[in-house]
Write an enzyme that holds these catalytic residues in place. Structure first.
Site, PDB file in Angstrom:
ATOM      1  N   PHE A 239      66.595  39.957  27.743  1.00 19.09           N
ATOM      2  CA  PHE A 239      66.443  39.815  26.282  1.00 19.09           C
ATOM      3  C   PHE A 239      67.278  40.797  25.480  1.00 19.09           C
ATOM      4  CE2 PHE A 239      62.249  38.978  28.359  1.00 19.09           C
ATOM      5  CZ  PHE A 239      62.393  37.606  28.429  1.00 19.09           C
ATOM      6  N   LEU A 629      73.218  21.227  30.574  1.00 20.46           N
ATOM      7  CA  LEU A 629      73.588  21.191  31.992  1.00 20.46           C
ATOM      8  C   LEU A 629      72.390  20.849  32.865  1.00 20.46           C
ATOM      9  CD1 LEU A 629      75.693  24.474  31.901  1.00 20.46           C
ATOM     10  CD2 LEU A 629      76.575  22.133  31.901  1.00 20.46           C
ATOM     11  N   ASN A 630      71.221  21.341  32.466  1.00 19.59           N
ATOM     12  CA  ASN A 630      70.009  21.113  33.251  1.00 19.59           C
ATOM     13  C   ASN A 630      68.822  21.067  32.281  1.00 19.59           C
ATOM     14  OD1 ASN A 630      67.593  21.519  34.716  1.00 19.59           O
ATOM     15  ND2 ASN A 630      68.682  22.583  36.358  1.00 19.59           N
ATOM     16  N   GLU A 704      69.426  31.735  23.030  1.00 16.84           N
ATOM     17  CA  GLU A 704      68.926  32.436  21.854  1.00 16.84           C
ATOM     18  C   GLU A 704      68.556  31.551  20.674  1.00 16.84           C
ATOM     19  OE1 GLU A 704      71.004  36.651  21.816  1.00 16.84           O
ATOM     20  OE2 GLU A 704      72.106  35.192  22.987  1.00 16.84           O
TER      21      GLU A 704
HETATM   22 MO1  MOS Z   1      70.837  38.763  24.302  1.00 16.06          MO
HETATM   23  S1  MOS Z   1      69.933  39.872  22.830  1.00 16.06           S
HETATM   24  O1  MOS Z   1      72.399  38.745  23.747  1.00 16.06           O
HETATM   25  O2  MOS Z   1      70.549  39.535  25.749  1.00 16.06           O
END
Ligand code: MOS
Length: 737
Positions: A239, A629-630, A704
């Site tokens: 993250f 892709l999946n 994201e």
């Molecule tokens: Mo992400 S915040 O670009 O790991």
């Protein structure tokens, strides 16, 4: 060619290893003679270390070393930033304290228990200075950073915002804020360090960017990068916090070198709140001006965020405002305030998650003011090109996202009047917002090897942070070469493999996926050429375009009898494999386009009229992100982003004590994240989108976008339910009563 693996909901190829416990994480690597390290951190948040007493700690049985600024070896590269996304570390080279819980010592012992006990017995005295750890709306020195994240300038301006605002029929002028948040992947940061002599080292680290770790360790110790090997085969979530190496990585490496033994270090959950970055607090001032029909005439977005005193990170919250809507007059600015805090860092959709909360809340306020449907307002201002970059989109299917999301959600049933929809004691509200994230790509490389036993081995440094990288790379390689998926092994997570970028910015599929496809295609070409040139092959002398490759078999077109198998080909070549490597994936046409994914988030909330308890009742996210892709691993990514959006809107908030600067919500009992009871039925719609320009595989990246827009959609739904506009996240009970 065999097609049909890409686009199929293949289950994770690494799933069985994970559910049976065979996947080894960084703190689990079995290493002989390993010692354990524990960090001791500062009790004050600003000042100097006066003295540190390690005598009692050293007497604990099993303790090998207590390393402090007094006995640490000097590190030539401690203050060096290896690139703009690298962080300045605190590795005991000075006695200055810059933030609460800064490391002041590291204890090494033969058992974890000894190290923990000894760490408790280290005592220190400080000269403490007054500190400031809270970003305020006024009264603090703000400065303009050079850049606002990777995407561009700190400030932008087009048209004349002031004139347009003055002449507009309708205006919204509001300030929104988002709190400090801390990354809490299931697996805290951890590593095992093994030195081979004085100048060769191997680090098993949980990392989103093993090559960044290699570069940093090489710079810290002044040894060649080739002498540093970083291995990260399994990562229990990242993250953004694992996107750059932090102080504990350097300290563990120091400890292992001093102890002349392998060393293992795992951060505690509490240390996760101070030692590995955080999402900075933002204060965002938004001005929207429109005509009576809802056409935007001006948008101004000024974002202020916090950074540390010794390093810089900009939360690029206003970047999204540059491109999301069509508007002739737009001004965006980013400012920073230096505080006595650790350096903030990327956290899932840095910029877009915080920025869409402000912009998409303001758009909802404008819709209320105009008595216009919020979705209609967005369609009125649909951007047919990126007006900020002045470029056409490589592709954009936001209209389809709005349509499909609204239809699935039942948006047309919404009553725009607050408090008009009810279900018993619950006030019901509908809200929506736009989601978006850039489709990034960085240089990447990969190698593909066809082996005598009929298997394909593909390798790329890279990382699988739980997103499904192992799986999609195998799918891509199988299709590109024309071999069954079961015969493909994809390996990653090792710096001895071809170099790849950080797994951040939603770019791994785009960057390393393209490298894998190109490597497999190059291998295909090489295998066919080898067959054609081989007098022993049934295909000898044919032209390359007259040969089919499918299921690991080469066949002459129109002559099914003329066959050769890839494994036979490799066997006849005399070696154990035939391989091809790709070291550049740059798609030059990308520069001509603006490249983004888009989506639409629709949320229903219920708010208890008496207690103000907020529940997300259901949510629909419709996303267009190029080729999926999946769909199975992709759906999980979107779910993860949306679930986090629930936490973002309603729960997550790191609270700092004003006097000490310490985060007081430093475990998962006090720092609230969504649990199952907080997460209702989520619907993810993946909208078909073909993008020939974005990269070799047509996939824009999906890690994201799911967290963008959703916190605004929830806040907007809360307004629709209650008539109360909360502009400061999270939306806790006290703000509604
Ligand atoms: Mo992400 S915040 O670009 O790991």
């Amino acid at each position: 060619m065999t097609f049909g693996n890409v686009g199929r909901p293949v289950s994770r190829v690494d799933g069985p290893l994970k559910v049976t416990g065979k996947a080894q994480y960084a703190a689990e690597i079995p290493v002989a003679n390993v010692a354990h390290a524990v960090l001791v951190t500062s009790a004050v948040g600003r000042g100097h270390l006066r003295s540190i007493d390690t005598r009692r700690a050293e007497q604990v049985p099993g303790v090998l070393h207590v390393i402090t600024s007094g006995n640490v070896p000097p590190l030539p590269g401690a203050k060096k930033k290896t690139d703009p996304n690298d962080r300045i570390l605190q590795v005991l080279q000075e006695d200055e304290i810059h933030y609460p819980d800064q490391p002041i010592a590291i204890v090494v012992a033969s058992t974890l228990e000894s190290a923990q006990e000894a760490a408790f017995l280290v005592s220190a005295t400080y000269a403490a200075d007054e500190l400031h750890a809270d970003l305020m709306p006024i009264g603090q020195d703000r400065y303009k950073p050079k850049k606002a994240g990777p995407s561009g300038d700190a400030d932008t301006k087009r048209g004349d915002v002031e004139a347009a605002v003055n002449g507009a029929a309708v205006r919204i002028d509001q300030t929104y804020s988002t709190p400090v948040q801390n990354h809490n992947p299931m697996e805290p940061h951890a590593l095992t360090v093994v030195w081979q002599g004085e100048d060769h080292v191997t680090l098993y680290d949980t990392s989103q960017g093993i090559f960044a770790v290699r570069k940093k360790v090489s710079a810290l110790f002044g040894i060649p990068a080739a002498n540093v090997r970083v291995i990260s085969r399994f990562v229990g979530g990242g993250f953004g916090c694992k996107g750059s190496p932090w102080s504990h990585v350097g300290l563990a490496a120091i400890a292992a070198r001093v102890a002349q033994r392998p060393v293992k270090l795992a951060l505690t959950r509490q240390q996760m709140f101070s030692l590995v970055g955080h999402r900075p607090k933002t204060i965002q001032h938004l001005v929207l001006a429109a005509d009576r029909k809802g056409k935007l005439l001006a948008v101004q977005h000024e974002s202020v965020s916090e950074t540390s005193r010794f390093d810089e990170f900009v939360e690029p919250a206003a970047v999204v405002t540059r491109m999301l809507y069509s508007c002739p007059n737009v001004r965006t600015t980013h400012r920073l305030v230096k505080l006595d805090i650790p350096t903030p860092t990327f956290m899932r959709a840095p910029g877009e998650s915080t920025g869409t909360f402000a912009l998409e809340s303001a758009m909802d306020e404008l819709a209320v003011e105009l008595k216009l449907d919020p979705l209609q307002l967005r369609l009125e201002n649909y951007a047919e090109r990126d007006e900020g970059e002045d470029k056409p989109w490589s592709s954009k299917s936001l209209r389809e996202c709005y349509e499909q999301g609204a239809a699935r959600f039942g948006w047309s049933r919404r009553n725009a009047t607050p408090r008009a929809m009810r279900d018993g004691c619950w006030l019901v509200g509908y809200g929506m917002a736009t989601a978006t994230y850039p489709a990034r790509q960085s240089g990447s490389s990969a190698v593909a090897k066809f082996r005598r036993d009929g298997s394909l081995l593909v390798q790329a440094g890279s990382q699988d942070i739980g997103t499904g990288t192992y799986t999609i790379m195998a799918q891509i390689a199988a299709d590109a070469l024309g071999v069954p998926l079961e015969t493909v092994t994809f390996e990653l997570g090792d710096t001895i493999m071809p170099e790849t970028p950080v797994s951040g910015g939603s770019q791994t599929a785009s960057s390393t996926g393209s490298a894998v496809r190109l490597a497999a295609l190059a291998l295909r070409e090489k295998l066919i050429a080898t067959a054609l040139a081989d007098p022993q092959s049934a295909l000898h002398g044919l032209k390359a375009d007259a040969v089919l490759l499918s299921g690991g078999q080469l066949t002459a077109q129109g002559q099914p009898g003329k066959q050769d198998s890839l494994s036979a080909l490799v066997a006849r070549s005399g070696g154990s494999e035939i391989s091809a490597q790709i070291s550049s994936v740059e798609k030059l046409e990308r520069a001509q386009y603006s490249l983004h994914s888009f989506g639409a988030q629709f949320v229903e909330v219920r708010v208890d009229e008496d207690t103000a308890e907020v529940r997300v009742a259901r949510a629909v996210g419709a996303f267009a992100a190029g080729k999926i892709l999946n769909p199975k691993t992709a759906r999980s990514q979107f779910y993860g982003g949306m679930v986090w959006g629930i936490g973002f809107a309603l729960e997550e908030h790191s609270v700092r004590d004003a006097r000490s600067g310490r985060v007081v919500t430093r475990d998962l009992a006090d720092y609230h994240v969504p649990v199952h009871a907080d997460v209702p039925e989520l619907v993810v719609l993946m909208v078909d989108e073909h993008d020939p320009h974005v990269n070799e595989i047509g996939a824009k990246g999906i890690g994201e976008i799911g967290i963008t827009g959703i916190s605004a959609a929830i806040a907007n739904a809360v307004y629709n339910a209650t008539g109360k506009r909360v502009r400061d996240l999270p939306i806790t009970l006290d703000k509604l009563i």
